[in-house]
Design an enzyme around this catalytic site. Structure first.
Site, mmCIF file in Angstrom:
data_model
loop_
_atom_site.group_PDB
_atom_site.id
_atom_site.type_symbol
_atom_site.label_atom_id
_atom_site.label_comp_id
_atom_site.label_asym_id
_atom_site.label_seq_id
_atom_site.Cartn_x
_atom_site.Cartn_y
_atom_site.Cartn_z
ATOM 1 N N LYS A 85 -18.969 -18.666 -31.443
ATOM 2 C CA LYS A 85 -19.891 -19.797 -31.508
ATOM 3 C C LYS A 85 -19.171 -21.040 -30.989
ATOM 4 O O LYS A 85 -18.180 -21.478 -31.570
ATOM 5 C CB LYS A 85 -20.378 -20.035 -32.943
ATOM 6 C CG LYS A 85 -21.230 -21.307 -33.059
ATOM 7 C CD LYS A 85 -21.666 -21.620 -34.473
ATOM 8 C CE LYS A 85 -22.125 -23.070 -34.559
ATOM 9 N NZ LYS A 85 -22.574 -23.457 -35.899
ATOM 10 N N GLY A 117 -29.900 -27.798 -39.674
ATOM 11 C CA GLY A 117 -31.055 -28.605 -40.035
ATOM 12 C C GLY A 117 -32.011 -27.973 -41.028
ATOM 13 O O GLY A 117 -32.761 -28.676 -41.703
ATOM 14 N N ASN A 129 -25.912 -22.793 -43.098
ATOM 15 C CA ASN A 129 -24.814 -22.747 -44.060
ATOM 16 C C ASN A 129 -25.154 -23.569 -45.311
ATOM 17 O O ASN A 129 -25.328 -23.069 -46.406
ATOM 18 C CB ASN A 129 -23.534 -23.257 -43.411
ATOM 19 C CG ASN A 129 -22.269 -23.028 -44.248
ATOM 20 O OD1 ASN A 129 -21.196 -22.853 -43.716
ATOM 21 N ND2 ASN A 129 -22.362 -23.014 -45.571
ATOM 22 N N THR A 130 -25.313 -24.887 -45.116
ATOM 23 C CA THR A 130 -25.460 -25.799 -46.250
ATOM 24 C C THR A 130 -26.693 -25.500 -47.100
ATOM 25 O O THR A 130 -26.636 -25.616 -48.330
ATOM 26 C CB THR A 130 -25.506 -27.248 -45.734
ATOM 27 O OG1 THR A 130 -24.409 -27.438 -44.841
ATOM 28 C CG2 THR A 130 -25.383 -28.238 -46.876
#
Lengths: 265, 73
Positions: free
Chosen positions: A108, A196, A217-218
């Protein structure tokens, strides 16, 4: 119209750089309370690919546990990232090391422009993409939600384009559905929304727009119950994908009754 | 450039100075308590291929970056 007597039962897979996956959800491995929670969330998400970062080993305490002890790279594809790199050279250096650490060429690429927005620097990103592709890497590339930038990345050897839905870690959801759709329509490589997404319905939106997958992820790591949110995201991605394949109804300006008008008492 | 096996030398590892008598990069990685297959090494600014780690001698003043995978998004 689908043949209802013979529904399409072929497995719905996607392929990037010659590798075929069933799960369309890629999850990060940052920000978790501990490795055990991280591993449980990956399991619950059904993800077959996880992103990982490349960092210096702690030479003062080399015996502390490491990610590979909890998430087996033989079972889950590690996708090394270049998070924290602000120049093409730094990103290239990081991924050369990553390839040596794990032997993977699927990577990535992200080259950041500034810390405040973590928006990508597309000039440096394009430069790095071209060098990496020429060195035999298969770069999946974090980019702006701009159909022209996405095309340019493809021309530079990107094996997937990964436009942001909103700033990294913001959880604001997909801000511009039009540009994501335009990228999907114009792309010859897989398109994944990267960054996002904040909750499951937003993952579904990405998939309904025709994306091949979603990377997050978050949204999982910072949920009150990360393992449960990982499961929710898995279902959100599947729901969005199924809805996209099913083909949504047209919208109408006014009501249209679902019960027959004939035979009213 | 290549020092004999027992000679102690000063090298820079991940930005910190360190003394070692390790003969090769692989010896030094093991001396740190790390597993060679789990790390990648940059030696004086160039990638040291894993297949070469057992052979590449460590010299006085060498600069190493030793990295591995950590959690990230």
């Amino acid at each position: 119209m689908t043949d209802t007597a013979n529904p399409d039962t072929r497995p719905d897979t996607w392929t990037v750089a010659g590798r075929t996956f069933t799960s369309r959800l890629i999850v990060g491995t940052g920000k978790y309370k501990d490795f055990a929670q991280n591993a449980a969330a990956v399991e619950a998400s059904g993800a077959e690919i996880v992103t990982v970062a490349v960092r210096r080993v702690n030479i003062s305490d080399p015996t502390q546990p490491v990610l590979m002890d909890y998430i087996d790279p033989k079972k889950i594809t590690y996708l090394p990232n270049t998070a924290g790199c602000f120049t093409a050279d730094d990103a290239i250096r990081t991924l050369r090391l990553a390839r040596e650490a794990g032997g993977w060429d699927l990577v990535k690429l992200e080259v950041l422009g500034e810390a405040r927005t973590l928006y990508p620097d597309m000039r440096e990103t394009l430069k790095a993409c071209e060098v990496l592709a020429n060195e035999g890497f298969a770069p999946m590339v974090y980019c702006v939600d701009d159909p022209i930038a996405a095309k340019q990345l493809e021309d530079c050897g990107a094996v997937a384009v990964m436009p942001l839905g909103a700033p990294i870690g913001s959880g604001l959801g997909i801000q511009n559905r039009v540009t994501i759709r335009l990228i999907v329509e114009g792309a010859k490589v897989p398109v994944l929304v990267d960054a996002g997404v904040g909750t499951a319905s937003e993952a579904a939106v990405a998939m309904e727009l025709g994306c091949d997958g979603v990377l997050m992820n978050t949204a999982i790591a910072e949920a009150k119950d990360p393992v449960r949110m990982a499961r929710a995201m898995k279902h959100g991605v599947i729901a969005g994908r199924e809805a996209y394949l099913a083909g949504r109804m047209m919208t109408r300006k006014y009501a249209d009754p679902s019960s027959p008008l004939a035979g009213l008492i | 450039m290549s020092a004999s096996i027992s000679i102690s030398k000063t090298i820079t590892v991940n930005g910190e100075p360190r003394r070692t008598a390790a003969a090769t990069i692989a010896d030094f990685v093991r001396e740190l308590g790390l597993k060679v297959p789990k790390v990648a090494v940059e030696h004086n600014g160039t990638i040291a291929p894993r297949s070469s780690l057992e052979q590449v001698p460590l010299g006085d003043g060498d600069v190493l970056e030793i990295v591995h995978f950590v959690g990230g998004g």
